[in-house]
Design a protein around this motif. Structure first.
Motif, PDB file in Angstrom:
ATOM      1  N   GLY A  25      52.123  37.454  47.796  1.00  0.00           N
ATOM      2  CA  GLY A  25      53.060  38.254  48.586  1.00  0.00           C
ATOM      3  C   GLY A  25      52.836  37.976  50.057  1.00  0.00           C
ATOM      4  N   THR A  26      53.889  38.048  50.854  1.00  0.00           N
ATOM      5  CA  THR A  26      53.728  37.690  52.274  1.00  0.00           C
ATOM      6  C   THR A  26      54.241  38.767  53.230  1.00  0.00           C
ATOM      7  OG1 THR A  26      55.849  36.526  52.461  1.00  0.00           O
ATOM      8  CG2 THR A  26      53.950  35.232  51.705  1.00  0.00           C
ATOM      9  N   TYR A  27      54.455  39.969  52.725  1.00  0.00           N
ATOM     10  CA  TYR A  27      54.895  41.064  53.596  1.00  0.00           C
ATOM     11  C   TYR A  27      53.849  41.288  54.691  1.00  0.00           C
ATOM     12  CZ  TYR A  27      55.767  45.926  54.981  1.00  0.00           C
ATOM     13  OH  TYR A  27      55.989  47.084  55.685  1.00  0.00           O
ATOM     14  N   ASP A  50      56.306  34.897  47.480  1.00  0.00           N
ATOM     15  CA  ASP A  50      57.331  35.940  47.636  1.00  0.00           C
ATOM     16  C   ASP A  50      57.548  36.241  49.110  1.00  0.00           C
ATOM     17  OD1 ASP A  50      58.830  38.314  46.174  1.00  0.00           O
ATOM     18  OD2 ASP A  50      57.825  39.191  47.911  1.00  0.00           O
ATOM     19  N   TYR A  55      60.910  39.979  56.258  1.00  0.00           N
ATOM     20  CA  TYR A  55      59.506  39.692  56.615  1.00  0.00           C
ATOM     21  C   TYR A  55      59.411  38.758  57.828  1.00  0.00           C
ATOM     22  CZ  TYR A  55      58.693  41.370  51.793  1.00  0.00           C
ATOM     23  OH  TYR A  55      58.690  42.102  50.635  1.00  0.00           O
ATOM     24  N   SER A 139      65.648  44.324  43.666  1.00  0.00           N
ATOM     25  CA  SER A 139      64.393  44.978  44.038  1.00  0.00           C
ATOM     26  C   SER A 139      64.690  46.425  44.410  1.00  0.00           C
ATOM     27  CB  SER A 139      63.757  44.244  45.210  1.00  0.00           C
ATOM     28  OG  SER A 139      62.539  44.866  45.552  1.00  0.00           O
ATOM     29  N   ASN A 140      63.796  47.305  44.023  1.00  0.00           N
ATOM     30  CA  ASN A 140      63.949  48.743  44.291  1.00  0.00           C
ATOM     31  C   ASN A 140      65.150  49.347  43.567  1.00  0.00           C
ATOM     32  OD1 ASN A 140      61.648  49.013  46.121  1.00  0.00           O
ATOM     33  ND2 ASN A 140      62.826  47.599  47.384  1.00  0.00           N
ATOM     34  N   GLN A 161      62.014  43.716  40.972  1.00  0.00           N
ATOM     35  CA  GLN A 161      60.730  43.893  41.664  1.00  0.00           C
ATOM     36  C   GLN A 161      60.647  45.335  42.185  1.00  0.00           C
ATOM     37  OE1 GLN A 161      59.263  42.487  45.886  1.00  0.00           O
ATOM     38  NE2 GLN A 161      59.266  40.700  44.553  1.00  0.00           N
ATOM     39  N   TYR A 188      53.342  46.065  45.978  1.00  0.00           N
ATOM     40  CA  TYR A 188      52.147  46.894  46.198  1.00  0.00           C
ATOM     41  C   TYR A 188      51.272  46.920  44.938  1.00  0.00           C
ATOM     42  CZ  TYR A 188      53.883  48.952  50.624  1.00  0.00           C
ATOM     43  OH  TYR A 188      54.323  49.168  51.901  1.00  0.00           O
ATOM     44  N   LEU A 190      48.336  46.246  44.585  1.00  0.00           N
ATOM     45  CA  LEU A 190      47.021  46.824  44.895  1.00  0.00           C
ATOM     46  C   LEU A 190      47.169  48.122  45.692  1.00  0.00           C
ATOM     47  CD1 LEU A 190      45.126  43.512  45.810  1.00  0.00           C
ATOM     48  CD2 LEU A 190      45.138  44.736  43.626  1.00  0.00           C
ATOM     49  N   GLY A 192      49.201  48.673  48.215  1.00  0.00           N
ATOM     50  CA  GLY A 192      49.791  48.487  49.546  1.00  0.00           C
ATOM     51  C   GLY A 192      48.770  48.676  50.654  1.00  0.00           C
ATOM     52  N   ARG A 193      49.087  48.082  51.809  1.00  0.00           N
ATOM     53  CA  ARG A 193      48.161  48.179  52.952  1.00  0.00           C
ATOM     54  C   ARG A 193      47.908  49.621  53.341  1.00  0.00           C
ATOM     55  NH1 ARG A 193      50.025  43.481  52.967  1.00  0.00           N
ATOM     56  NH2 ARG A 193      48.848  41.714  53.784  1.00  0.00           N
ATOM     57  N   ILE A 232      52.085  39.947  42.699  1.00  0.00           N
ATOM     58  CA  ILE A 232      52.164  39.142  43.930  1.00  0.00           C
ATOM     59  C   ILE A 232      51.376  39.826  45.054  1.00  0.00           C
ATOM     60  CG2 ILE A 232      54.296  37.831  43.530  1.00  0.00           C
ATOM     61  CD1 ILE A 232      55.782  40.215  44.950  1.00  0.00           C
ATOM     62  N   GLY A 234      49.404  40.600  48.335  1.00  0.00           N
ATOM     63  CA  GLY A 234      49.464  39.954  49.642  1.00  0.00           C
ATOM     64  C   GLY A 234      48.064  39.729  50.167  1.00  0.00           C
ATOM     65  N   GLU A 243      40.164  35.277  44.301  1.00  0.00           N
ATOM     66  CA  GLU A 243      39.835  36.404  43.414  1.00  0.00           C
ATOM     67  C   GLU A 243      41.081  36.869  42.645  1.00  0.00           C
ATOM     68  OE1 GLU A 243      37.586  39.318  45.690  1.00  0.00           O
ATOM     69  OE2 GLU A 243      38.487  40.910  44.489  1.00  0.00           O
ATOM     70  N   ASN A 244      42.207  36.933  43.351  1.00  0.00           N
ATOM     71  CA  ASN A 244      43.416  37.500  42.745  1.00  0.00           C
ATOM     72  C   ASN A 244      44.057  36.587  41.697  1.00  0.00           C
ATOM     73  OD1 ASN A 244      42.982  39.633  44.443  1.00  0.00           O
ATOM     74  ND2 ASN A 244      44.572  39.075  45.908  1.00  0.00           N
TER      75      ASN A 244
HETATM   76  P1  NAD Z   1      49.241  44.809  48.139  1.00  0.00           P
HETATM   77  O1  NAD Z   1      49.239  45.957  47.214  1.00  0.00           O
HETATM   78  O2  NAD Z   1      49.312  43.445  47.573  1.00  0.00           O
HETATM   79  O3  NAD Z   1      47.981  44.980  49.060  1.00  0.00           O
HETATM   80  C1  NAD Z   1      47.740  44.086  50.098  1.00  0.00           C
HETATM   81  C2  NAD Z   1      46.454  44.515  50.783  1.00  0.00           C
HETATM   82  O4  NAD Z   1      45.381  44.311  49.876  1.00  0.00           O
HETATM   83  C3  NAD Z   1      46.154  43.696  52.024  1.00  0.00           C
HETATM   84  O5  NAD Z   1      45.620  44.582  52.988  1.00  0.00           O
HETATM   85  C4  NAD Z   1      45.096  42.719  51.552  1.00  0.00           C
HETATM   86  O6  NAD Z   1      44.234  42.353  52.592  1.00  0.00           O
HETATM   87  C5  NAD Z   1      44.391  43.514  50.490  1.00  0.00           C
HETATM   88  N1  NAD Z   1      43.839  42.660  49.415  1.00  0.00           N
HETATM   89  C6  NAD Z   1      44.454  41.635  48.784  1.00  0.00           C
HETATM   90  N2  NAD Z   1      43.634  41.123  47.831  1.00  0.00           N
HETATM   91  C7  NAD Z   1      42.510  41.853  47.865  1.00  0.00           C
HETATM   92  C8  NAD Z   1      41.308  41.791  47.136  1.00  0.00           C
HETATM   93  N3  NAD Z   1      41.117  40.897  46.176  1.00  0.00           N
HETATM   94  N4  NAD Z   1      40.335  42.692  47.438  1.00  0.00           N
HETATM   95  C9  NAD Z   1      40.518  43.617  48.417  1.00  0.00           C
HETATM   96  N5  NAD Z   1      41.634  43.724  49.145  1.00  0.00           N
HETATM   97  C10 NAD Z   1      42.624  42.840  48.873  1.00  0.00           C
HETATM   98  O7  NAD Z   1      50.413  45.044  49.227  1.00  0.00           O
HETATM   99  P2  NAD Z   1      51.545  44.081  49.796  1.00  0.00           P
HETATM  100  O8  NAD Z   1      51.068  42.762  50.201  1.00  0.00           O
HETATM  101  O9  NAD Z   1      52.286  44.859  50.790  1.00  0.00           O
HETATM  102  O10 NAD Z   1      52.488  43.930  48.516  1.00  0.00           O
HETATM  103  C11 NAD Z   1      52.519  42.739  47.761  1.00  0.00           C
HETATM  104  C12 NAD Z   1      53.787  41.961  48.005  1.00  0.00           C
HETATM  105  O11 NAD Z   1      54.903  42.621  47.424  1.00  0.00           O
HETATM  106  C13 NAD Z   1      54.171  41.881  49.498  1.00  0.00           C
HETATM  107  O12 NAD Z   1      53.365  40.969  50.198  1.00  0.00           O
HETATM  108  C14 NAD Z   1      55.612  41.509  49.379  1.00  0.00           C
HETATM  109  O13 NAD Z   1      55.746  40.123  49.110  1.00  0.00           O
HETATM  110  C15 NAD Z   1      56.059  42.352  48.192  1.00  0.00           C
HETATM  111  N6  NAD Z   1      56.652  43.654  48.594  1.00  0.00           N
HETATM  112  C16 NAD Z   1      57.958  43.881  48.261  1.00  0.00           C
HETATM  113  C17 NAD Z   1      58.556  45.094  48.589  1.00  0.00           C
HETATM  114  C18 NAD Z   1      59.977  45.325  48.210  1.00  0.00           C
HETATM  115  O14 NAD Z   1      60.584  46.276  48.698  1.00  0.00           O
HETATM  116  N7  NAD Z   1      60.557  44.498  47.372  1.00  0.00           N
HETATM  117  C19 NAD Z   1      57.833  46.092  49.258  1.00  0.00           C
HETATM  118  C20 NAD Z   1      56.516  45.828  49.587  1.00  0.00           C
HETATM  119  C21 NAD Z   1      55.928  44.627  49.238  1.00  0.00           C
END
Ligand code: NAD
Length: 272
Positions: A25-27, A50, A55, A139-140, A161, A188, A190, A192-193, A232, A234, A243-244
């Motif tokens: 993921g690249t958000y 993604d 973004y 999505s959503n 998604q 999200y 994991l 989300g940030r 996916i 990020g 790891e992921n």
């Molecule tokens: P995420 O749940 O993937 O969490 C990302 C966070 O987890 C970052 O802070 C990252 O540093 C941390 N992280 C990643 N791998 C880790 C690990 N192994 N151990 C500890 N921390 C770790 O949140 P996200 O990136 O916002 O969501 C994933 C992807 O989903 C986004 O990048 C985007 O591509 C997509 N997304 C889509 C929507 C939508 O509306 N369709 C909304 C949000 C995100």
């Protein structure tokens, strides 16, 4: 119905196209950070990336893909168009093709429900017929949104998604979407940030992680995979990226899956 191939870590979608079951993921990653993140992920074997118009990183992702030297057909790129673009969807699609500059888009999603979403979807159908977009989805869109939207369009979405993690599992929507032959992908995955601290130190998840000598993040991603949900996460950190993707050498038991299911709090981590 979609066919998952555990060995190849791919799924054949309802339109016949094949996509990887995990990706990057690249958000919130932009500029040189996103370019390096995508390059690092591709080097490590990631083949699904993604992104979205929103973004503001399609250009750098296109560059990273072109500079990777990988054959285009080995990479699966998803992008999304935003509701503010739905009134002129063809321009939005052309803009995405231009920014990415990788010949075609593997998957395009409507980022959110919104005015003119049917019109925007029909434009994606047109570009799909022309081969510029290979697969289309949403999505959503949860149960109510899908029930209103699907009767208005011709092509069944290949993928939806939505937000899914242990504290927001939305099992009813996932089961419903999967019963239609649509692949579900988690955003999200994991949490989300800003939400990692609590989720990644959840005692139930920590106990399971210890048993398999895995991290909590890996347990969550594995749980999603065993529910046939594409993940996916990020990350611009190469160690987290490694790891992921190391989540295919162990299997959670049915009991452990249930234990994680019990963690649901219906706690959404974003408004949509
Ligand atoms: P995420 O749940 O993937 O969490 C990302 C966070 O987890 C970052 O802070 C990252 O540093 C941390 N992280 C990643 N791998 C880790 C690990 N192994 N151990 C500890 N921390 C770790 O949140 P996200 O990136 O916002 O969501 C994933 C992807 O989903 C986004 O990048 C985007 O591509 C997509 N997304 C889509 C929507 C939508 O509306 N369709 C909304 C949000 C995100």
């Amino acid at each position: 119905m979609p066919q998952f191939d555990a060995k190849k870590q791919t799924v054949t979608l309802n339109d016949g196209n094949v996509m990887p079951v995990y990706g990057l993921g690249t958000y919130s990653l932009t500029g040189s950070t996103v370019k390096e993140a995508v390059s690092s992920a591709l080097k490590q074997g990631y083949r699904l990336i993604d992104t979205a118009y929103m973004y503001h990183n399609e250009k750098e992702i296109g560059e990273a893909i072109r500079e990777s030297g990988l054959p285009r057909e080995e990479i699966f790129l998803t992008t999304k168009i935003y509701p503010s673009q739905f009134n002129d969807p063809e321009s939005a699609i052309e803009a995405a093709l231009d920014e990415l500059d990788i010949d075609y888009i593997d998957m395009m999603l409507l980022h959110h429900p919104g005015d003119d979403d049917v019109k925007a979807y029909q434009a994606m159908e047109k570009y799909q017929k022309a081969g510029k977009i290979k697969s289309i989805g949403l999505s959503n869109y949860y149960i109510d949104e899908l029930k209103a939207f699907l009767p208005q369009v011709e092509t069944m979405p290949a993928l939806v998604q939505n937000e899914i993690h242990p504290y927001y599992q939305d099992s009813q929507a996932t089961t419903y979407i999967q019963s239609l032959g649509i692949v579900v992908e988690a955003w999200y995955p994991l949490g989300g940030r800003g939400y990692q601290e609590e989720l990644l130190s959840d005692p139930v998840l920590e106990k399971i992680a210890e048993k398999y000598d895995k991290s909590v993040a890996q347990i969550i991603l594995r749980w999603e995979q065993q529910r046939q949900i594409i993940t996916i996460p990020g990350s611009s950190n190469p160690e987290h990226q490694a790891e992921n993707q190391a989540i295919f050498d162990f299997q959670l038991t049915e009991e452990e899956m249930q234990e994680i299911n019990q963690l649901n709090r219906d706690e959404k981590h974003d408004w949509y």
